[in-house]
Scaffold this active site. Structure first.
Site, PDB file in Angstrom:
ATOM      1  N   ASP A  93       0.865  -1.177   0.000  1.00 13.44           N
ATOM      2  CA  ASP A  93       0.000   0.000   0.000  1.00 13.44           C
ATOM      3  C   ASP A  93       0.905   1.232   0.000  1.00 13.44           C
ATOM      4  O   ASP A  93       2.131   1.131   0.025  1.00 13.44           O
ATOM      5  CB  ASP A  93      -0.965  -0.034   1.187  1.00 13.44           C
ATOM      6  CG  ASP A  93      -0.284   0.160   2.512  1.00 13.44           C
ATOM      7  OD1 ASP A  93       0.941   0.360   2.541  1.00 13.44           O
ATOM      8  OD2 ASP A  93      -0.971   0.116   3.537  1.00 13.44           O
ATOM      9  N   SER A  94       0.296   2.411  -0.063  1.00 16.17           N
ATOM     10  CA  SER A  94       1.082   3.628  -0.249  1.00 16.17           C
ATOM     11  C   SER A  94       1.348   4.358   1.056  1.00 16.17           C
ATOM     12  O   SER A  94       2.069   5.341   1.076  1.00 16.17           O
ATOM     13  CB  SER A  94       0.331   4.571  -1.178  1.00 16.17           C
ATOM     14  OG  SER A  94      -0.885   4.977  -0.552  1.00 16.17           O
ATOM     15  N   ASP A 147      -2.888   8.195  -1.829  1.00 18.34           N
ATOM     16  CA  ASP A 147      -4.205   8.837  -1.887  1.00 18.34           C
ATOM     17  C   ASP A 147      -4.527   9.535  -0.574  1.00 18.34           C
ATOM     18  O   ASP A 147      -3.917   9.266   0.458  1.00 18.34           O
ATOM     19  CB  ASP A 147      -5.291   7.788  -2.176  1.00 18.34           C
ATOM     20  CG  ASP A 147      -5.382   6.730  -1.080  1.00 18.34           C
ATOM     21  OD1 ASP A 147      -4.337   6.388  -0.499  1.00 18.34           O
ATOM     22  OD2 ASP A 147      -6.488   6.246  -0.805  1.00 18.34           O
ATOM     23  N   ASP A 266      -7.784  -7.619   0.538  1.00 13.92           N
ATOM     24  CA  ASP A 266      -6.882  -7.820   1.663  1.00 13.92           C
ATOM     25  C   ASP A 266      -7.636  -7.421   2.914  1.00 13.92           C
ATOM     26  O   ASP A 266      -8.554  -6.598   2.856  1.00 13.92           O
ATOM     27  CB  ASP A 266      -5.618  -6.964   1.561  1.00 13.92           C
ATOM     28  CG  ASP A 266      -5.888  -5.529   1.974  1.00 13.92           C
ATOM     29  OD1 ASP A 266      -6.487  -4.772   1.173  1.00 13.92           O
ATOM     30  OD2 ASP A 266      -5.551  -5.152   3.118  1.00 13.92           O
ATOM     31  N   CYS A 304     -11.156 -29.059   7.183  1.00 11.78           N
ATOM     32  CA  CYS A 304     -10.213 -27.996   6.808  1.00 11.78           C
ATOM     33  C   CYS A 304      -8.820 -28.596   6.666  1.00 11.78           C
ATOM     34  O   CYS A 304      -8.370 -29.337   7.541  1.00 11.78           O
ATOM     35  CB  CYS A 304     -10.223 -26.892   7.862  1.00 11.78           C
ATOM     36  SG  CYS A 304      -8.965 -25.616   7.577  1.00 11.78           S
ATOM     37  N   CYS A 306      -5.874 -27.216   6.868  1.00  9.55           N
ATOM     38  CA  CYS A 306      -4.744 -26.467   7.438  1.00  9.55           C
ATOM     39  C   CYS A 306      -4.034 -27.275   8.519  1.00  9.55           C
ATOM     40  O   CYS A 306      -4.578 -28.237   9.066  1.00  9.55           O
ATOM     41  CB  CYS A 306      -5.197 -25.116   7.979  1.00  9.55           C
ATOM     42  SG  CYS A 306      -5.906 -25.156   9.640  1.00  9.55           S
ATOM     43  N   CYS A 309      -6.043 -27.581  11.865  1.00 10.56           N
ATOM     44  CA  CYS A 309      -7.147 -28.542  11.896  1.00 10.56           C
ATOM     45  C   CYS A 309      -6.672 -29.976  11.645  1.00 10.56           C
ATOM     46  O   CYS A 309      -7.289 -30.924  12.129  1.00 10.56           O
ATOM     47  CB  CYS A 309      -8.210 -28.148  10.877  1.00 10.56           C
ATOM     48  SG  CYS A 309      -9.046 -26.614  11.340  1.00 10.56           S
ATOM     49  N   HIS A 335      -5.200 -21.142  10.597  1.00  6.12           N
ATOM     50  CA  HIS A 335      -6.553 -21.576  10.282  1.00  6.12           C
ATOM     51  C   HIS A 335      -7.375 -20.455   9.628  1.00  6.12           C
ATOM     52  O   HIS A 335      -8.046 -20.676   8.610  1.00  6.12           O
ATOM     53  CB  HIS A 335      -7.305 -22.093  11.501  1.00  6.12           C
ATOM     54  CG  HIS A 335      -8.741 -22.327  11.169  1.00  6.12           C
ATOM     55  ND1 HIS A 335      -9.149 -23.397  10.398  1.00  6.12           N
ATOM     56  CD2 HIS A 335      -9.858 -21.573  11.391  1.00  6.12           C
ATOM     57  CE1 HIS A 335     -10.452 -23.312  10.178  1.00  6.12           C
ATOM     58  NE2 HIS A 335     -10.894 -22.219  10.780  1.00  6.12           N
TER      59      HIS A 335
END
Lengths: 361, 361
Positions: A93-94, A147, A266, A304, A306, A309, A335
């Site tokens: 990001d800026s 911005d 994001d 799941c 991951c 899990c 997770h």
């Protein structure tokens, strides 16, 4: 538009799109969720953890990295990828969102923002040229324009002034040197006013950015108000460039926005909520601090894939959380990121299959 | 002695021994360093992290686990191995060292110790039978006898009284039911008095323990005093049973003790010091908080095979440490444990090769 060279839509279902974005560090399938790595690490996770989770792109924060360890220091290590040992794409990001969040500590002028560091109180300054120079030094694959991001409750006139300034700054950002292969995305402001959003979209879309982002959403307005803006504006964004909704949001927010035609996301929610004990499961969330989980031998989310899990029970997570063990943060973050990454992959599969349901569950 | 069935010495060099200890969860090559997993996790590390580091045995703490999450709760998950998803061996201490460290909060009688929990102030009691019942519920592979561990500066009479009590408790521990395949180790006290150490060793070695430990060392006495005790006593411990030096120490301490005939070690130093910024390298330590490391592109230790050194620079670690990032703790712990585990493996290789140098570097 340079975006047309790097992005292509490969399938669509209604207004939802499946695409591919080419970057200097690999191709990214969209819709995509980008884990947030504020300080050159996705909190609690190593780059090997990320490789196992499989995102093709993560996010870094210009504001934080410029203050510590410093963009020039990161550059001396060969850039952010090498510094954090991450071989895939990075979007930075800026710093605009962060410095405008420092309400008491910053002054804005037509050329930039002067602010005080949250770390040591030292005076700092960001301008469009400096924000891009930092992102070039970091060597990110996608740099965001600098911005002005007004508060969600700002008067209409304040929002219009921020739009004008953001457009002028956007041109300066495009005039600044880029890192090799670095893409640049412009940011559309306009608050929750559809006419202002459309006007600013026309301004920013007229500039040769590689992608376009919606900024200033998910900053306090009611969800239905945010959904209204996304529903109206996303489909009006140029179809040949990627569309990025910054900083949003819940799994349902993301699914809804994908349905409206957004490609990139994001949010700190999966990692931040993980650390606070909130774990996402299909159709809801659990709070691992609740007593009922202490004796539960089941995984956080059945099925799941991951590491959390696959190997651990809710009862074990509940113990780690109560005992304030460091491992808790890592497993919970893994997770929740898996949940978000799976959501985006499921969305893409649905779009490629030609149907996009209203609910992800 | 049942120890002779489960332990064999396969090579020696001077007084240093290389051995194999059979447990219900696999064979352990000695000399061995056991990472400390106090609260059902080696701090900051998952079981997959441990698998990559390769220890065949870790340690759990009876005192902490009994208070939280509770031994019966761990048993309801199928035992400590399943609870923390660790398929290899676990040694549990008896809680003796911890409860005797609560100087202001405990009272000792001939049957056990009554103390207040450090978590909620609730009254708790440990006896030989209860300490063994907890370890049986946890399902550890090696259970330690419940001993009285007097302070390092205790008068000789206090140490003698603790020895007498420890011997009586040792018999009660052996009378208690064991988990399937669980080995039991006795603990030799006696402070820094060689005559008391020898007398207590004779008492404890006369009981059918599977291994013998030296307790009450590395608790504040000067290193040369500790070395003197180890040098005199280790070689007098039964040769056909494993010898375990509890809670010690620095890499040099461990190397010296191996040279004196000790087989097994545990210590919080690698993980605790990691969290405080101290990283072990061959022949010394660095403090990652020192300014000089911020711009250093080299790994913590050149040639170290750990995930930290394979992927990250000192500069990146220094950044994570200053930024108080969770990932710092994990990478630093991985490196320091690798350092200790490599040390023990190097010691074994030297012994098997028939030579054991005075220094590990």
């Amino acid at each position: 538009m340079s975006g047309a060279r790097t992005f292509r839509v490969v399938a669509s279902a209604g207004r939802a799109r499946a695409g591919v974005l080419e970057t200097a560090h690999g191709a990214i399938e969209t819709p995509v969720f980008m884990p947030v790595g504020t300080q050159a690490t996705v909190k609690a996770l190593s780059s090997a953890d990320l490789e196992r989770l499989g995102p093709r792109i993560i996010l870094g924060n210009t504001y934080h990295l410029a203050l510590r360890p410093g963009a020039e220091r990161v550059a001396s290590f060969g850039g952010l990828h090498k510094f954090m040992s991450w071989p895939r794409a990075i979007l930075t990001d800026s710093g605009g969102y962060q410095v405008f969040s420092l309400r008491e500590r910053r002054t804005v002028d037509d050329d930039g923002v002067t602010f005080r560091s949250h770390l040591d109180g030292s005076e700092q300054r960001l301008t469009p040229a400096r924000a891009m120079a930092i992102q070039t030094a970091l060597g990110s694959d996608i740099a965001m324009a600098f911005d002005e991001c007004p508060p969600s409750d700002a008067p209409r006139a304040t929002i219009e002034a921020a739009m004008t300034r953001t457009t002028r700054w956007a041109r300066r950002c495009l005039d600044a040197p880029a890192a090799p292969g670095q893409l640049r995305f412009g940011i559309v402001q306009g608050g929750v006013h559809l006419d202002l959003r459309r006007a600013h979209l026309a301004d920013i879309a007229g500039l040769p950015f590689d992608g376009l982002a919606l900024g200033g959403l998910g900053v306090g307005e009611a969800p239905e108000v945010m959904y209204g803006v996304i529903d109206a504006i996303a489909a009006e964004m140029p179809a040949d460039r990627p569309r990025y909704l910054m900083g949003v949001g819940t799994p349902q927010d993301i699914w809804t926005a994908i349905g409206a035609g957004i490609d990139m996301f994001d949010c700190v929610m999966p990692t931040r909520n993980a650390r606070n004990g909130q774990l996402f499961i299909r159709g809801g969330r659990i709070n691992i601090g609740n007593t009922q989980h202490q004796d539960d031998p089941n995984p956080v989310e059945e099925g799941c894939p991951c590491e959390c899990c696959a190997s651990y029970s809710r009862g074990y997570l509940a113990h780690l959380f109560r005992a304030e063990e460091l491992l808790y943060h890592r497993l919970a973050s893994i997770h929740n990121l898996q949940h978000y990454l799976s959501l985006a992959r499921r969305a893409r599969a649905a779009i490629v299959a030609g149907a996009f349901p209203a609910s992800p569950w």
